[in-house]
Scaffold this active site. Structure first.
Site, PDB file in Angstrom:
ATOM      1  CE  LYS A 154     -75.075   5.194  16.336  1.00 24.56           C
ATOM      2  NZ  LYS A 154     -76.433   5.555  15.910  1.00 24.56           N
ATOM      3  CG  HIS A 275     -71.404  14.786  18.339  1.00 20.89           C
ATOM      4  ND1 HIS A 275     -70.084  14.544  18.618  1.00 20.89           N
ATOM      5  CD2 HIS A 275     -71.943  15.260  19.490  1.00 20.89           C
ATOM      6  CE1 HIS A 275     -69.837  14.840  19.881  1.00 20.89           C
ATOM      7  NE2 HIS A 275     -70.942  15.284  20.428  1.00 20.89           N
ATOM      8  CD  GLU A 329     -73.736   4.989  13.076  1.00 23.64           C
ATOM      9  OE1 GLU A 329     -74.963   4.794  13.130  1.00 23.64           O
ATOM     10  OE2 GLU A 329     -73.214   6.071  13.396  1.00 23.64           O
ATOM     11  CG  ASN A 331     -75.606   5.445   8.864  1.00 20.76           C
ATOM     12  OD1 ASN A 331     -76.356   5.529   9.831  1.00 20.76           O
ATOM     13  ND2 ASN A 331     -74.454   6.069   8.802  1.00 20.76           N
ATOM     14  NE  ARG A 333     -79.792   7.068   7.550  1.00 23.35           N
ATOM     15  CZ  ARG A 333     -78.768   7.913   7.482  1.00 23.35           C
ATOM     16  NH1 ARG A 333     -78.359   8.327   6.300  1.00 23.35           N
ATOM     17  NH2 ARG A 333     -78.149   8.331   8.569  1.00 23.35           N
TER      18      ARG A 333
END
Length: 799
Positions: A154, A275, A329, A331, A333
Site C-alpha cells: 500500500k 474490516h 490499494e 490486490n 492476485r
C-alpha cells in the site's frame, strides 16, 4: 484464435428478458510442437480456491497438482486434484509449508510443473516468490515481481502514484517509511482523528484498526504492527483519514504481456465485519454509469502504468456524502469474490490468467469493448464462515457433521445460476490452522431484488451442521430493509449488529426452539435402527414397557437442554403410545434453572453445599415429573405432533463415534416443517451422565438448532457435572476458548487488574481475541508469549 462475445444491449427494454452471459473459458495458446503452453499446474494454496483452480484445469485438460499439509490430508482439494503432494507438518520447525518458498519451488521442479497458481493469501502477493518461481523456469500465474513489489504494498503504491500519476485521487494520509510511534503520532495529528491504521503489505482486514482518540493510538498501533508482521512478514503500516460514511467498491482488471489492460467492471464489498468482506455484489447498485466508467478508466490507467499482467483488483473508497472516490490499494492476485464478476461478465477469470500467462493477447479475443467487458444481470456472493456473530464473530472449529448445499436439496429450476465454492464435505475438520471460511455461495439473477431473494433461499436450504456459523446472520443482512437501499455503507454491520444477530424469519425464535424440543426425543423413540438397537440393553423388551405402572414418576419422559438457553431444562413427556401413522400427543414443560435454584435456597440464607444442591436439584426435577398430570405446580404445553422420515444415512466420524443423518418432515399442531436432522448414535443409553447430541436444520428458520437429549437417569448424573462446573467457574481463572497461540501477555505477575481489562491476547484461525479479566485482583499466569495452549487451558488467575 478469436472468440466473439455475444452482443449485449446496454439497457434492455422492460419487456425483454435479461439473459445471462454464457461463461467462456478461453483456450490456451500452443507451442511450436502443437502442445498447450501449460500442461501441468501446481496450486500453491488450499481449500476452496484450490478447488476453484482445479475446476478450470479440468476444462482446459491441464493436469492439476495440489499440495497439502498434514491437517488437510483428507480435504476436498486433495481428493479433487489429479495429483496431490504432501508438504509435511503445518507447525514444523520451518513453519507453515504453504509459506515456504524454497520447499514449494523444489516440489514444483520435482514434479515437472509448468506453472504455479498462488491462489489468494499465503504467498500470492509476495514479489520474491514470484521472482524465484520465474527464475526456476516456471510460469507464475500472477503479475511480474516488479508490479507486485510496487502495487502490492500500500505504501509503495501510493508513493508511486503520487510521483507518476498525481491525478489519481488518494485519501489524505501518511505513507512514509519512518515508522516510529512519535512520527506516526505527529502524522495522525496532521491528518486528524478518526484515522485508520492499515498494514502496508497486505489486506483482508489484517493489521487494520480505527482509532478515534489520540490516547488510544499507541496501543492500537502496537497491535496493528504485530498482526501485520505475523500475517505479511512486515510490520510497516500506513495511516489514512477515516471516512465515516463510505463505500468499498473495486474494479477487476486483467492485463496481458503485450501492454493491454482491460476492466471486468465493478464489485461492491461494503458489507464487512472486522474490516473483512462477508457479502459482495456486482455491479454496485449505488454507482451511476458516469462514475462507474470514470473508476473503470482510473483502474485501467493504474494497470497500464506498470504494464500489469494477469488478474488484479484496484480498490477504491467512496465518500457517500460527496460521491468522491479515492484509491485504496491494488490486490495483485485473484480475489475471494472473483466469482460474482465471472457471473456478470461471462468470463472464466482463472482461465484468462492461464491464457495470458501462456502469451495470449486479450485484443485477439474480441471480447472487450473500449477496454471494458460486458456486464449483465446481478450477482451476489456470501461468505459462509465458522464464527459466532453473537460473540463478536469469534471463530469456531470442529467437525462438519453434515454438509449438504441447497443445490442438492432444491429442484434444479431453483438452483440454476448458483455456485457453491467450498473445500469441505461431510466429515471435514474446521481447523485452528486455517481461515474460518467454509464456503462461498454465489448466485446470479436478472435483477438485484431477484438475486437477494435467491441468495436468502440458498442460505436457508444449505445444511452445515457441526460448527457455529454466520448462516442466519447473512440472511438477516440480505433481508434487512437497509440492505434493499443501495445507500448502505461500510457501517452497515456495526450500526445494525443487535438486529442482525436475531433470526430474520421469526420473532419468537426462542419459543420455537422450545416447541421443537420434542424432536430429538421422538426421533430416538420412533427410529429402530439395527445398528444401535442390537447394542442396547433390554433390546428384546417391547417398546414403552413399564414396570411399577402405579408409580407417578414411571412415565415416558426425556429431558432436553438447548445449549443456547443454558438456564432452561425442558421435560418432554409422551402420555401414551399410538398406532403407526397417527399423530401423537406430547407434553412439553420448560423449567427455569434460576427459579429452581431459588426454590432450593428459599429456606436457607446460608450457602448451599454442592452435595446438597445436587440432591435438591434432582428432587426439583423429580417433583415436576411426578406432578405432570395433576397440574399442581407443573403446567406443560400439550401439542399434537407427527414425524415422517424420508431417508436416513450414516456418517462414521471415527471408529468410536457415528451419526445418523435424517431427511424428515415434522408437524406440530398441524404446522409442518422440513428438517435435516443429525443425531449422535448412542451406543448405550444408560451411560452415566451422558447425553445424545441432536441437531435440527430447519430451512423455515434458516439455521439449525442444537439439543442435548437425556434420559431421567443420565440427566440426574449430569447435574453432578453441572455442580462441579459451577464451582470451577468461580475460581476467577479465564480459560482458552479454543486451541490457540498466546500472542501477548499484557499484564505482569503481581499487577493489579480491573474487570474488563485486557490481560492476554491470543490468536486462533487467523483472528486475534482479547482475554479480559472477569474480576478485580492480582494477576498471575503461567503462559508465555508464543506458547500454544489447548482449549480449556487456564490462561491466568486473578486472586
Amino acid at each position: 484464435m478469436t472468440q466473439m462475445y455475444p452482443k449485449v444491449p446496454s439497457r434492455p427494454q422492460a419487456s425483454t428478458p435479461i439473459q445471462k452471459l454464457p461463461q467462456i473459458t478461453f483456450d490456451q495458446l500452443h507451442d511450436a510442437s502443437g502442445r498447450p503452453m501449460i500442461k501441468r499446474l501446481m496450486i500453491a494454496n488450499r481449500g476452496e480456491i484450490a478447488c476453484r483452480v482445479i475446476s478450470t484445469c479440468r476444462k482446459l485438460n491441464i493436469t492439476s497438482i495440489a499440495v497439502y499439509s498434514d491437517p488437510d490430508a483428507q480435504s476436498l482439494h486433495v481428493k479433487q486434484a489429479d495429483q496431490s503432494i504432501r508438504l509435511g507438518a503445518i507447525d514444523g520447525p520451518e513453519g507453515n509449508p504453504h509459506q515456504n518458498i524454497k520447499l514449494l519451488i523444489k516440489t514444483a521442479l520435482a514434479h515437472n510443473v509448468d506453472a504455479i497458481h498462488p491462489g489468494y493469501g499465503y504467498l500470492s502477493e509476495n514479489a520474491e516468490f514470484s521472482r524465484q518461481v520465474q527464475d526456476a523456469g516456471i510460469i507464475f500465474l500472477g503479475p511480474s515481481p516488479t508490479s507486485m513489489a510496487v502495487l502490492g504494498d500500500k505504501r509503495s503504491a501510493k508513493q508511486y502514484l503520487l510521483k507518476h500519476a498525481p491525478e489519481i485521487p488518494l485519501i489524505p494520509g501518511y505513507n512514509g517509511p519512518e515508522q516510529t510511534v512519535d512520527r506516526l503520532l505527529m502524522e495522525s495529528d496532521r491528518i486528524g482523528f478518526p484515522i485508520l491504521i492499515k498494514a502496508s503489505a497486505g489486506g483482508g482486514g489484517k493489521g487494520m484498526r480505527i482509532v478515534r482518540q489520540r490516547e488510544h493510538l499507541r496501543d492500537e498501533l502496537e497491535r496493528a504492527q504485530s498482526e501485520a508482521q505475523r500475517s505479511f512478514g512486515s510490520s510497516d503500516c500506513i495511516l489514512e483519514r477515516y471516512i465515516q460514511r463510505s463505500k468499498h467498491v473495486e474494479i477487476q482488471i486483467l492485463g496481458d504481456g503485450h501492454g493491454t489492460v482491460v476492466s471486468l467492471m465493478d464489485r461492491e464489498c461494503s458489507i464487512q465485519r472486522r474490516h473483512q468482506k462477508v457479502i459482495e455484489e456486482a455491479p454496485s447498485p449505488w454507482l451511476k454509469p458516469a462514475l462507474r466508467q470514470k473508476m473503470s478508466a482510473t483502474a485501467i490507467a493504474i494497470g497500464k502504468l506498470l504494464g500489469y499482467e494477469s488478474a488484479g483488483t484496484v480498490e477504491f473508497i467512496i465518500d457517500v456524502d460527496t460521491a468522491e472516490f479515492f484509491f485504496l490499494e491494488v490486490n495483485t492476485r485473484i480475489q475471494v469474490e472473483h466469482p460474482i464478476t465471472e457471473e456478470t461478465t461471462g468470463v472464466d477469470i482463472v482461465g484468462l490468467q492461464i491464457f495470458v500467462a501462456g502469451g495470449g493477447r486479450l485484443d485477439d479475443l474480441g471480447y472487450f469493448h473500449n477496454g471494458n467487458s460486458p456486464q449483465v444481470g446481478h450477482a451476489i456472493e456470501c461468505r459462509l464462515c465458522a464464527e459466532d456473530p453473537s460473540r463478536d464473530f469469534m471463530p469456531d472449529l470442529g467437525v462438519v457433521r453434515q454438509w449438504k448445499p441447497a443445490s442438492e436439496i432444491l429442484p434444479s429450476a431453483q438452483t440454476q445460476d448458483v455456485r457453491f465454492e467450498t473445500g469441505i464435505a461431510t466429515g471435514s475438520q474446521v481447523s485452528i490452522y486455517f481461515d474460518s471460511l467454509i464456503a462461498k455461495i454465489v448466485v446470479w439473477a436478472p435483477t438485484r431484488s431477484h438475486a437477494i431473494e435467491k441468495m436468502a433461499r440458498m442460505l436457508a436450504y444449505t445444511v452445515c451442521i457441526g460448527v457455529r456459523s454466520n448462516q442466519s446472520f447473512l440472511q438477516s443482512c440480505l433481508l434487512h430493509p437497509d440492505f434493499q437501499n443501495p445507500d448502505y455503507s461500510t457501517n452497515f454491520i456495526p450500526d445494525l449488529l443487535p438486529t442482525l444477530i436475531q433470526n430474520p424469519y421469526v420473532d419468537n425464535f426462542v419459543q420455537i426452539q422450545e416447541s421443537l424440543s420434542f424432536l430429538p426425543s421422538m426421533v430416538r423413540r420412533e427410529i429402530n435402527l439395527p445398528a444401535t438397537r442390537s447394542r442396547q440393553p433390554f433390546r428384546n423388551l417391547p417398546r414403552n414397557f413399564r414396570n411399577q405402572k402405579a408409580d407417578p414418576a414411571n412415565v415416558q419422559v426425556d429431558v432436553v437442554q438447548i445449549p443456547t438457553q443454558p438456564d432452561k431444562t425442558i421435560i418432554v413427556e409422551w402420555p401414551f403410545s399410538r398406532t403407526a401413522g397417527d399423530s401423537r400427543l406430547v407434553n412439553i414443560l420448560s423449567i427455569s434453572k434460576a427459579e429452581a435454584r431459588k426454590s432450593v435456597e428459599r429456606d436457607s440464607k446460608m450457602e448451599v453445599k454442592p452435595s446438597v444442591q445436587l440432591a435438591q436439584s434432582y428432587n426439583e426435577i423429580s417433583s415436576h415429573v411426578r406432578q405432570l398430570h395433576n397440574h399442581g405446580r407443573s403446567r406443560p404445553k400439550s401439542h399434537r405432533v407427527t414425524l415422517d422420515i424420508q431417508t436416513t444415512d450414516v456418517f462414521e466420524e471415527s471408529a468410536a463415534r457415528s451419526w445418523h443423518l435424517h431427511d424428515l418432515y415434522v408437524s406440530i399442531d398441524f404446522q409442518r416443517y422440513r428438517v435435516f436432522a443429525v443425531n449422535e448414535v448412542s451406543l448405550a443409553n444408560t451411560d452415566v451422565g451422558s447425553h445424545q447430541r441432536f441437531f435440527a436444520h430447519v430451512p423455515a428458520l434458516g439455521t439449525y438448532i442444537e439439543y442435548n437429549l437425556f434420559s431421567l437417569l443420565t440427566y440426574g448424573e449430569s447435574l453432578r457435572q453441572d455442580v462441579d462446573a459451577t464451582a470451577a467457574a468461580s475460581d476467577k481463572s479465564p480459560k482458552a476458548p479454543m486451541p490457540c497461540k498466546v500472542l501477548t501477555v499484557v499484564k505482569k505477575d503481581g499487577d493489579k487488574v480491573k474487570v474488563g481489562e485486557i490481560a492476554v491476547v491470543v490468536e486462533s484461525m487467523k483472528m486475534e481475541m482479547n482475554i479480559l479479566a472477569a474480576a478485580e485482583g492480582v494477576f498471575n499466569t503461567n503462559v508465555t508469549k508464543g506458547q500454544a495452549v489447548e482449549e480449556g487451558a487456564v490462561l491466568f488467575t486473578v486472586s
